[in-house]
Design a protein around this motif. Structure first.
Motif, mmCIF file in Angstrom:
data_model
loop_
_atom_site.group_PDB
_atom_site.id
_atom_site.type_symbol
_atom_site.label_atom_id
_atom_site.label_comp_id
_atom_site.label_asym_id
_atom_site.label_seq_id
_atom_site.Cartn_x
_atom_site.Cartn_y
_atom_site.Cartn_z
ATOM 1 N N ARG A 354 0.828 -1.208 0.000
ATOM 2 C CA ARG A 354 0.000 0.000 0.000
ATOM 3 C C ARG A 354 0.859 1.253 0.000
ATOM 4 N NH1 ARG A 354 -2.102 1.134 5.660
ATOM 5 N NH2 ARG A 354 0.130 1.710 5.726
ATOM 6 N N ALA A 379 -5.409 2.080 -8.132
ATOM 7 C CA ALA A 379 -6.285 0.956 -7.805
ATOM 8 C C ALA A 379 -5.865 -0.299 -8.557
ATOM 9 C CB ALA A 379 -7.727 1.318 -8.136
ATOM 10 N N HIS A 380 -5.561 -0.135 -9.853
ATOM 11 C CA HIS A 380 -5.166 -1.277 -10.673
ATOM 12 C C HIS A 380 -3.841 -1.875 -10.166
ATOM 13 C CE1 HIS A 380 -4.903 -3.770 -14.267
ATOM 14 N NE2 HIS A 380 -3.633 -3.347 -14.407
ATOM 15 N N THR A 383 -4.211 -3.602 -6.675
ATOM 16 C CA THR A 383 -4.907 -4.881 -6.802
ATOM 17 C C THR A 383 -3.971 -5.955 -7.328
ATOM 18 O OG1 THR A 383 -7.015 -3.755 -7.194
ATOM 19 C CG2 THR A 383 -6.859 -6.055 -7.872
ATOM 20 N N ASN A 384 -3.218 -5.631 -8.371
ATOM 21 C CA ASN A 384 -2.289 -6.611 -8.946
ATOM 22 C C ASN A 384 -1.224 -7.040 -7.932
ATOM 23 O OD1 ASN A 384 -3.537 -6.722 -11.405
ATOM 24 N ND2 ASN A 384 -2.214 -5.198 -12.382
ATOM 25 N N LEU A 387 -2.759 -9.344 -5.218
ATOM 26 C CA LEU A 387 -3.231 -10.650 -5.694
ATOM 27 C C LEU A 387 -2.134 -11.509 -6.310
ATOM 28 C CD1 LEU A 387 -6.661 -9.738 -7.338
ATOM 29 C CD2 LEU A 387 -6.206 -10.600 -5.048
#
Length: 436
Positions: A354, A379-380, A383-384, A387
């Motif tokens: 983050r 955001a993209h 997220t990547n 995950l």
């Protein structure tokens, strides 16, 4: 990390080997420092007594061999010989072993209390040398709590099974008032020390300890307010003794029939209780023929010892049950701690991702990039990054058919599905015929 208990004891090794593997007080500090500094070892404690030497460590998979090789080097002992008599326990079995040692279930004398004090000394030495971390610290504290519970709730220590206690127990059957009895103890070894302590606890206050050297006799007698004499002074002391207990290493008898007979005359034939614990015997068997002497040997004490041993065995069975409960609660707490550590590590990893994504987004905003595009990219990217590792782990598990991991993945990674809502009760379509 793995909890390891490795050692030898009176069941697995001869006295000669135990002597070689034992750590003297002078060696202990250096040994703990070396052990703690070994690769694969993060925590360590050493327990060394006359009957056992045990190492308790927190280590990884390679640590057991590392510890065994170090012990071999430290004492200059063949690793093959050490391997033949060494035992090892891991994790729950190691915790169980430590608890059994603490309450005396693994001792030569079932339930003997001295080992708990020795274990507490080992714990303090390890703390002073900074050998303990969270894992061993918690285990030792939990072990002491279990030992206290066992001592409180069972009779494991209420029926001593030593020869020393049996001798005193038999004497108590003859004398109604121990407070008035006078005792002569011959010898100054460990057994006589125990006899003196048991007699003192039973109420005997007039103690004389006779030994080849007066200095050693004083070491035993002075702690209990007694008197020290040499062996040559025994005839005079014998005239006043109501209880005589002897345990020396003399190859020849110390008390003969003539010496005892002379003392009895001066005692005006007041009875004397005698116990000969020594092998070979310290008191001539013919002494037992005298009318006012009650003479017992170590063989006569076996009945008392066996009776107390049966009582202790019942308590030992109760202690085993309490220990199993103690191991279970320790294991439960350990699992919770391990889960907490994993959560902290995972959160730290997520927070690091983050922060990295946030810093990059702020840099782009400072350069004047379109805020909407920056937020979209943030955001993209985040997220990547979050995950990537779980996705890769699932792919690896699938390719290697790790079904347990695949079965656990949905519970760990996916939100719980909401329970189906119950349909609302249907309204009553029948007309209300209740009269107004």
């Amino acid at each position: 990390m793995t909890l390891l208990a490795l050692g030898i004891n009176h069941r697995t090794a001869s006295v000669a080997v135990r002597e070689q593997v034992a750590f003297t007080p002078a060696q202990l500090e250096h040994a703990l420092e070396q052990l703690r500094g070994l690769p694969h070892i993060s925590e360590a404690a050493v327990l060394s007594t006359c009957n056992r030497t045990e190492l308790y460590c927190v280590t990884d998979a390679a640590g057991e061999r590392t510890v065994l090789e170090w012990l071999s080097r430290f004492h200059d002992l063949s690793i093959d010989e050490l391997t033949r008599c060494a035992y090892h326990y891991l994790d729950n079995d190691a915790a169980r072993h430590l608890m059994r040692v603490a309450v005396g279930l693994d001792s030569m004398v079932l339930g003997e209390p001295q080992i708990l004090g020795q274990l507490k000394d080992a714990y303090q030495h390890a703390r002073q040398m900074q050998g303990l971390g969270g894992e061993l610290e918690r285990l030792f504290q939990h072990t002491f709590a279990v030992a206290k519970q066992v001592r409180t709730e069972t009779g494991i220590g209420k029926n001593p099974v030593s020869v020393a206690y049996a001798a005193v127990s038999m004497a108590s059957r003859i004398f109604d008032d121990f407070g008035r009895a006078r005792a002569l103890l011959i010898g100054a070894g460990e057994t006589i020390e125990l006899v003196a302590r048991h007699l003192h606890e039973a109420g005997v206050r007039k103690l004389i300890v006779a030994n080849r050297t007066r200095e050693r006799a004083e070491q035993v007698s002075s702690r209990l307010g007694g008197q020290a004499i040499t062996l040559s002074e025994i005839p005079a002391a014998l005239e006043e003794a109501d209880i005589v207990i002897s345990s020396t290493a003399s190859p020849l008898p110390i008390l003969g029939k003539g010496m005892v007979e002379s003392a009895l005359k001066k005692r005006r034939h007041r009875p004397v209780f005698m116990v000969d614990i020594a092998v070979p015997r310290d008191i001539e068997p013919e002494v037992g023929e005298l009318a006012d002497v009650f003479l017992y040997t170590v063989d006569d004490l076996e009945e008392v010892i066996e009776e107390n041993r049966r009582h202790r065995q019942v308590a030992a069975d109760q202690a085993e049950s309490l220990i199993e409960h103690g191991v279970g609660s320790w294991q439960h707490e350990r699992r919770i701690r391990n889960g907490g550590e994993l959560i902290r590590e995972y959160r730290h990893h997520g927070e690091a991702l983050r922060d990295a994504s946030r810093d990059q987004a702020l840099e782009r905003l400072a350069r004047g990039e379109d805020p909407a595009e920056v937020v979209e990219r943030l955001a993209h990217q985040l997220t990547n990054r979050l995950l990537h590792q779980p996705t890769q782990a699932i792919r690896d598990a699938a390719s290697h058919e790790h079904h347990a991991l695949l079965d656990a993945a949905p519970r760990l990674l996916l939100p719980a599905k909401p329970a189906f809502e119950q349909p609302a009760p249907k309204a009553n379509r029948h007309k209300d015929n209740t009269p107004a």
